[in-house]
Design a protein around this motif. Structure first.
Motif, short mmCIF file in Angstrom:
data_model
loop_
_atom_site.label_atom_id
_atom_site.label_comp_id
_atom_site.label_asym_id
_atom_site.label_seq_id
_atom_site.Cartn_x
_atom_site.Cartn_y
_atom_site.Cartn_z
N ALA A 37 31.04 39.82 -1.22
CA ALA A 37 32.38 40.18 -0.76
C ALA A 37 33.22 38.92 -0.65
O ALA A 37 34.43 38.94 -0.86
CB ALA A 37 32.30 40.89 0.59
N ALA A 38 32.56 37.80 -0.33
CA ALA A 38 33.26 36.52 -0.18
C ALA A 38 32.47 35.44 -0.90
O ALA A 38 31.63 34.77 -0.31
CB ALA A 38 33.44 36.18 1.29
N LEU A 39 32.72 35.31 -2.18
CA LEU A 39 32.00 34.32 -2.99
C LEU A 39 32.24 32.90 -2.49
O LEU A 39 31.34 32.07 -2.51
CB LEU A 39 32.42 34.43 -4.46
N SER A 40 33.45 32.61 -2.01
CA SER A 40 33.75 31.26 -1.53
C SER A 40 32.86 30.87 -0.35
O SER A 40 32.44 29.73 -0.24
CB SER A 40 35.23 31.13 -1.17
N VAL A 41 32.56 31.82 0.53
CA VAL A 41 31.68 31.54 1.66
C VAL A 41 30.27 31.25 1.17
O VAL A 41 29.62 30.30 1.62
CB VAL A 41 31.69 32.71 2.68
N ALA A 42 29.79 32.04 0.24
CA ALA A 42 28.45 31.84 -0.30
C ALA A 42 28.33 30.48 -0.99
O ALA A 42 27.35 29.75 -0.80
CB ALA A 42 28.10 32.95 -1.28
N LEU A 43 29.34 30.13 -1.77
CA LEU A 43 29.32 28.82 -2.43
C LEU A 43 29.41 27.68 -1.42
O LEU A 43 28.77 26.64 -1.59
CB LEU A 43 30.45 28.73 -3.46
N GLY A 44 30.19 27.88 -0.38
CA GLY A 44 30.30 26.85 0.67
C GLY A 44 28.97 26.59 1.35
O GLY A 44 28.59 25.43 1.59
N VAL A 45 28.25 27.67 1.66
CA VAL A 45 26.93 27.51 2.30
C VAL A 45 25.97 26.81 1.35
O VAL A 45 25.21 25.91 1.75
CB VAL A 45 26.37 28.89 2.73
N THR A 46 26.02 27.17 0.08
CA THR A 46 25.14 26.55 -0.91
C THR A 46 25.45 25.06 -1.06
O THR A 46 24.53 24.22 -1.06
CB THR A 46 25.28 27.26 -2.27
N ILE A 47 26.71 24.72 -1.16
CA ILE A 47 27.10 23.32 -1.31
C ILE A 47 26.73 22.52 -0.06
O ILE A 47 26.22 21.39 -0.15
CB ILE A 47 28.61 23.21 -1.63
N PHE A 48 26.93 23.11 1.12
CA PHE A 48 26.55 22.44 2.36
C PHE A 48 25.05 22.18 2.39
O PHE A 48 24.59 21.11 2.80
CB PHE A 48 26.98 23.27 3.57
N THR A 49 24.26 23.16 1.95
CA THR A 49 22.80 23.01 1.96
C THR A 49 22.35 21.92 0.99
O THR A 49 21.47 21.12 1.31
CB THR A 49 22.13 24.35 1.61
N ILE A 50 22.97 21.85 -0.18
CA ILE A 50 22.65 20.79 -1.14
C ILE A 50 23.00 19.42 -0.55
O ILE A 50 22.21 18.47 -0.63
CB ILE A 50 23.38 21.02 -2.47
N ALA A 51 24.17 19.33 0.07
CA ALA A 51 24.60 18.06 0.69
C ALA A 51 23.67 17.67 1.84
O ALA A 51 23.33 16.50 2.01
CB ALA A 51 26.03 18.17 1.18
N ALA A 52 23.23 18.65 2.62
CA ALA A 52 22.33 18.37 3.74
C ALA A 52 21.00 17.82 3.24
O ALA A 52 20.46 16.86 3.80
CB ALA A 52 22.11 19.63 4.58
N SER A 53 20.47 18.42 2.19
CA SER A 53 19.22 17.94 1.62
C SER A 53 19.35 16.50 1.14
O SER A 53 18.49 15.65 1.41
CB SER A 53 18.78 18.85 0.47
N ALA A 54 20.44 16.22 0.43
CA ALA A 54 20.67 14.86 -0.07
C ALA A 54 20.85 13.87 1.08
O ALA A 54 20.33 12.75 1.04
CB ALA A 54 21.89 14.84 -0.98
N ALA A 55 21.56 14.27 2.12
CA ALA A 55 21.79 13.38 3.27
C ALA A 55 20.49 13.09 4.00
O ALA A 55 20.22 11.93 4.37
CB ALA A 55 22.81 14.00 4.22
#
Length: 140
Positions: A47-65
């Motif tokens: 329903a909200a692709l932008s929210v899903a992508l935001g969570v995914t990008i945050f998770t990738i950034a968290a792993s890298a950090a």
């Protein structure tokens, strides 16, 4: 011809090595979660692709950090200690909300892991290796 003085290799104390290992394991787990989220993003309807992508990008950034913090601590960079502790405080918060949501065993395990990593990072041997305290021979 100039010669360079022999430099003694710096070894990490066991407390710091274990903390680095646990942080790298956390980065791997968060990275696996990110891969799962990418898969879900590609195969699901939202329903909200932008929210899903935001969570995914945050998770990738968290792993890298988390991995970057672990690597910096492994190289005795004192500036990585505070970010390492902050990440663990965030893990404690996640564990608390897991407990409140009914995942008591998983939340408790996350909290215990985070407390252990904080204790390892701030332990006296790790503190000395990161350059925050004088070595034992200097205090005598």
């Amino acid at each position: 011809m100039t010669t360079t003085p022999a430099v003694e290799p710096v070894t990490s104390p066991p407390t710091l090595r274990v903390a680095v290992l646990l942080l790298k394991a956390q980065a791997v787990v968060v990275g696996a979660l990110a891969i799962f989220l990418v898969f879900k993003d590609l195969t699901s309807t939202f329903a909200a692709l932008s929210v899903a992508l935001g969570v995914t990008i945050f998770t990738i950034a968290a792993s890298a950090a988390i991995y970057a913090i672990a690597r910096a601590l492994g190289h005795h960079r004192g500036g990585a200690r505070a970010p390492g502790i902050v990440v663990q405080l965030m893990v404690i918060a996640i564990g608390y909300y897991m407990i409140m949501g009914g995942l008591v065993w998983l939340g408790a395990a996350l909290i215990a892991l985070a407390v252990l990593v904080i204790a390892l990072i701030v332990s006296p041997p790790s503190t000395r290796a990161l350059g925050f305290a004088p070595s034992p021979d200097e205090t005598a």
